[in-house]
Design an enzyme around this catalytic site. Sequence first.
Site, mmCIF file in Angstrom:
data_model
loop_
_atom_site.group_PDB
_atom_site.id
_atom_site.type_symbol
_atom_site.label_atom_id
_atom_site.label_comp_id
_atom_site.label_asym_id
_atom_site.label_seq_id
_atom_site.Cartn_x
_atom_site.Cartn_y
_atom_site.Cartn_z
ATOM 1 N N GLU A 19 0.748 -1.406 -0.189
ATOM 2 C CA GLU A 19 0.065 0.049 -0.085
ATOM 3 C C GLU A 19 0.861 1.323 -0.136
ATOM 4 O O GLU A 19 0.449 2.357 0.302
ATOM 5 C CB GLU A 19 -0.871 0.117 1.215
ATOM 6 C CG GLU A 19 -2.007 -1.153 1.072
ATOM 7 C CD GLU A 19 -2.617 -1.160 2.514
ATOM 8 O OE1 GLU A 19 -3.600 -0.493 2.848
ATOM 9 O OE2 GLU A 19 -2.484 -2.260 3.229
ATOM 10 N N SER A 146 -6.843 -2.501 2.474
ATOM 11 C CA SER A 146 -6.812 -1.935 1.416
ATOM 12 C C SER A 146 -7.380 -3.092 0.180
ATOM 13 O O SER A 146 -7.052 -2.750 -1.066
ATOM 14 C CB SER A 146 -5.796 -1.211 0.452
ATOM 15 O OG SER A 146 -5.556 0.061 1.495
ATOM 16 N N TYR A 216 -9.091 3.550 -5.011
ATOM 17 C CA TYR A 216 -8.210 4.387 -5.134
ATOM 18 C C TYR A 216 -8.193 5.197 -6.401
ATOM 19 O O TYR A 216 -7.214 5.926 -6.778
ATOM 20 C CB TYR A 216 -6.745 4.049 -4.605
ATOM 21 C CG TYR A 216 -6.715 3.797 -2.946
ATOM 22 C CD1 TYR A 216 -7.128 4.550 -2.185
ATOM 23 C CD2 TYR A 216 -6.564 2.301 -2.922
ATOM 24 C CE1 TYR A 216 -7.112 4.195 -0.855
ATOM 25 C CE2 TYR A 216 -6.675 1.856 -1.434
ATOM 26 C CZ TYR A 216 -6.809 2.696 -0.415
ATOM 27 O OH TYR A 216 -6.886 2.294 0.670
ATOM 28 N N ARG A 255 -11.759 2.977 11.129
ATOM 29 C CA ARG A 255 -12.597 2.728 10.274
ATOM 30 C C ARG A 255 -12.970 1.265 10.317
ATOM 31 O O ARG A 255 -12.137 0.310 9.925
ATOM 32 C CB ARG A 255 -12.359 3.250 8.817
ATOM 33 C CG ARG A 255 -13.464 3.401 7.851
ATOM 34 C CD ARG A 255 -13.181 3.680 6.508
ATOM 35 N NE ARG A 255 -12.940 2.222 5.820
ATOM 36 C CZ ARG A 255 -11.518 2.039 5.160
ATOM 37 N NH1 ARG A 255 -10.800 2.660 5.344
ATOM 38 N NH2 ARG A 255 -11.515 0.801 4.863
ATOM 39 N N ASP A 257 -15.485 -1.701 8.185
ATOM 40 C CA ASP A 257 -15.896 -1.982 6.908
ATOM 41 C C ASP A 257 -17.307 -3.052 7.144
ATOM 42 O O ASP A 257 -16.875 -4.023 8.149
ATOM 43 C CB ASP A 257 -15.122 -2.650 6.018
ATOM 44 C CG ASP A 257 -13.818 -1.350 5.863
ATOM 45 O OD1 ASP A 257 -14.277 -0.270 5.781
ATOM 46 O OD2 ASP A 257 -13.045 -1.623 5.322
ATOM 47 N N GLU A 273 -13.874 -5.943 8.971
ATOM 48 C CA GLU A 273 -12.552 -5.653 9.743
ATOM 49 C C GLU A 273 -12.592 -4.259 9.963
ATOM 50 O O GLU A 273 -13.509 -3.629 9.747
ATOM 51 C CB GLU A 273 -11.478 -5.830 8.537
ATOM 52 C CG GLU A 273 -11.703 -4.940 7.500
ATOM 53 C CD GLU A 273 -10.309 -5.100 6.567
ATOM 54 O OE1 GLU A 273 -9.124 -5.392 7.032
ATOM 55 O OE2 GLU A 273 -10.495 -5.035 5.219
ATOM 56 N N ASN A 275 -9.913 -1.088 10.446
ATOM 57 C CA ASN A 275 -8.859 -0.385 10.093
ATOM 58 C C ASN A 275 -8.271 0.545 11.077
ATOM 59 O O ASN A 275 -8.862 1.592 11.555
ATOM 60 C CB ASN A 275 -8.997 0.188 8.740
ATOM 61 C CG ASN A 275 -9.591 -0.687 7.698
ATOM 62 O OD1 ASN A 275 -8.712 -1.434 6.998
ATOM 63 N ND2 ASN A 275 -10.721 -0.702 7.499
ATOM 64 N N GLY A 279 -7.153 5.271 5.341
ATOM 65 C CA GLY A 279 -6.544 5.859 4.573
ATOM 66 C C GLY A 279 -6.994 7.740 4.525
ATOM 67 O O GLY A 279 -8.077 7.863 5.219
#
Length: 311
Positions: A19, A146, A216, A255, A257, A273, A275, A279
């Site tokens: 990443e 990601s 992205y 964050r 998901d 998951e 994070n 990002g």
Amino acid sequence: MSVDKDIHIVVLMGGWSAERDVSLSSGEGVVKALRERGFSNVTPVDMDRKVATVLTGLRPDVVFNALHGTPGEDGSVQGMLDLMDIPYTHSGVTTSAVAIDKQLTKAVLEPHGIPMPPGKIVESESLYDGDPMPRPFVLKPVDEGSSVGVAIVTEESNYGSPIARDAKGPWQDFDRLLAEEFIAGHELTVAVLGDEALEVTELKIESGWYDYEHKYTDGQTVHECPADVPPEIAEAMKNYALEAHRVLGCKGCSRSDFRWDDTRGLNGLFLLETNTQPGMTPLSLVPEQAKARGISYGELCERLIEEALAR
């Protein structure tokens, strides 16, 4: 507390994970935002193997950790910064080490009533002999973020049945994978800042799924924020995200998901998951949700610095 605008902030970015490019984009955005907020001494550092020597020479008051993936998200860099007695943004060693490991995360969160898809660890070599569970299912690396290296195996996929050795997928790059039941439906996410769940965002794409490219590449995904979901679903997601943040011991922002199968109501909601280093690119979800709550990108960055210094 108010933050002294003359402190020396190092923004750590780049590194050598899968990443790297996303991290560079996150870091560049943070550097620009902090300078625009009036911080006079902000130094970007593209991390290499000599990072400890570099930091010793720079002597920062605080590090903004804009790294993604290993070793910036798995506790390694956090441990180094702890040994150097340098404050840093986001989560600490233990939280980072647990949260980046999807199976460990599942083991920690499920006992607290947070629903996650059924799954198990499989040896990649075993996939050439047969499927680990009924299709459709998801295969993902245990400790990448990601959506790096994620494959959705369906009856219609061209991977073969069983999966062929020459079929391109994460089984060629990783010895062990997490196999999970595929949850059909909506792709959703919730950011937590401090002790508050911000918003629910739905990620809508025309085809395929929310993979690395869709995350992205501008124009690949539509972000609906706040998401048009029933109030009880939105509330449940916020509660689960906040509980995951607390149970894992996250700091700064995180964050979580989710996937939601709307044909099953609340029973169709699953956390995938959490994070710990979400990002911070122009397309990223945490800045977007913060903006929806009246928090600018620059204010978000400053609040993360403030929280790191207050620890």
